[in-house]
Design a protein around this motif. Structure first.
Motif, PDB file in Angstrom:
ATOM      1  N   ARG A 193       1.185   4.817 -10.869  1.00 36.87           N
ATOM      2  CA  ARG A 193       1.619   6.061 -11.775  1.00 36.87           C
ATOM      3  C   ARG A 193       2.630   5.759 -12.875  1.00 36.87           C
ATOM      4  NH1 ARG A 193       5.329   9.360 -12.598  1.00 36.87           N
ATOM      5  NH2 ARG A 193       6.851   8.641 -10.870  1.00 36.87           N
TER       6      ARG A 193
ATOM      7  N   SER B 254       1.120  -1.120   0.117  1.00 31.18           N
ATOM      8  CA  SER B 254      -0.065  -0.010  -0.009  1.00 31.18           C
ATOM      9  C   SER B 254       0.936   1.343   0.100  1.00 31.18           C
ATOM     10  CB  SER B 254      -1.158   0.050   0.972  1.00 31.18           C
ATOM     11  OG  SER B 254      -0.386  -0.030   2.272  1.00 31.18           O
TER      12      SER B 254
ATOM     13  N   ARG C  44       1.960   1.506  -3.709  1.00 27.74           N
ATOM     14  CA  ARG C  44       1.421   1.278  -5.092  1.00 27.74           C
ATOM     15  C   ARG C  44       0.680   2.339  -5.752  1.00 27.74           C
ATOM     16  NH1 ARG C  44      -3.599  -2.911  -5.436  1.00 27.74           N
ATOM     17  NH2 ARG C  44      -4.369  -2.226  -7.476  1.00 27.74           N
ATOM     18  N   ASP C  45       0.597   3.619  -5.305  1.00 30.82           N
ATOM     19  CA  ASP C  45       0.143   4.722  -6.049  1.00 30.82           C
ATOM     20  C   ASP C  45       1.627   4.929  -7.037  1.00 30.82           C
ATOM     21  OD1 ASP C  45      -2.344   5.051  -4.928  1.00 30.82           O
ATOM     22  OD2 ASP C  45      -1.786   6.881  -3.632  1.00 30.82           O
ATOM     23  N   GLU C  46       2.554   5.171  -6.406  1.00 25.90           N
ATOM     24  CA  GLU C  46       3.825   5.313  -7.340  1.00 25.90           C
ATOM     25  C   GLU C  46       4.219   4.203  -8.637  1.00 25.90           C
ATOM     26  OE1 GLU C  46       7.394   7.010  -8.773  1.00 25.90           O
ATOM     27  OE2 GLU C  46       5.415   8.047  -7.929  1.00 25.90           O
TER      28      GLU C  46
END
Length: 108
Positions: A27, A19, A22-24
């Motif tokens: 992206r 978590s 995860r966003d990176e």
């Protein structure tokens, strides 16, 4: 252009640890997809024990660079990775099923 498959093997507690990164990771994947490099990507297994990312490029360097820059790799969530040339023999042409074309037109 050729296809290259990037295979990830992940650590046992991958789900618990991803978590933060995860966003990176997503992206980077979305940017590679927008550039036309990353064709398909996703986890393998249930629960996930790996991943497969399919790239289209002139050589393996694009997939290798993605892996080296992926926060999952840089932060130890991926225990090993490898890039392999993939000789696609079916489905390697610009073609979309009529049902996909119809849905795309309806959603526009």
């Amino acid at each position: 252009m050729a296809y290259y498959a990037l295979f990830y093997e992940v650590v046992d507690d991958f789900i618990a640890r991803r978590s933060t990164f995860r966003d990176e990771h997503l992206r980077l994947a979305r940017e590679a997809h927008a550039r036309g490099e990353l064709i398909l990507a996703g986890a393998l297994g249930d629960p996930p024990d790996g991943a497969l990312l399919v790239f289209q490029a002139d050589g393996p360097a694009v997939a290798e660079a993605f892996a080296r820059n992926d926060p999952y790799v840089k932060n130890g969530l991926v225990s090993s990775w490898t890039v392999r040339h993939w000789a696609v023999v079916v489905g390697n042409v610009e073609w979309r099923a009529p049902s996909i074309e119809k849905r795309a037109a309806e959603s526009a």
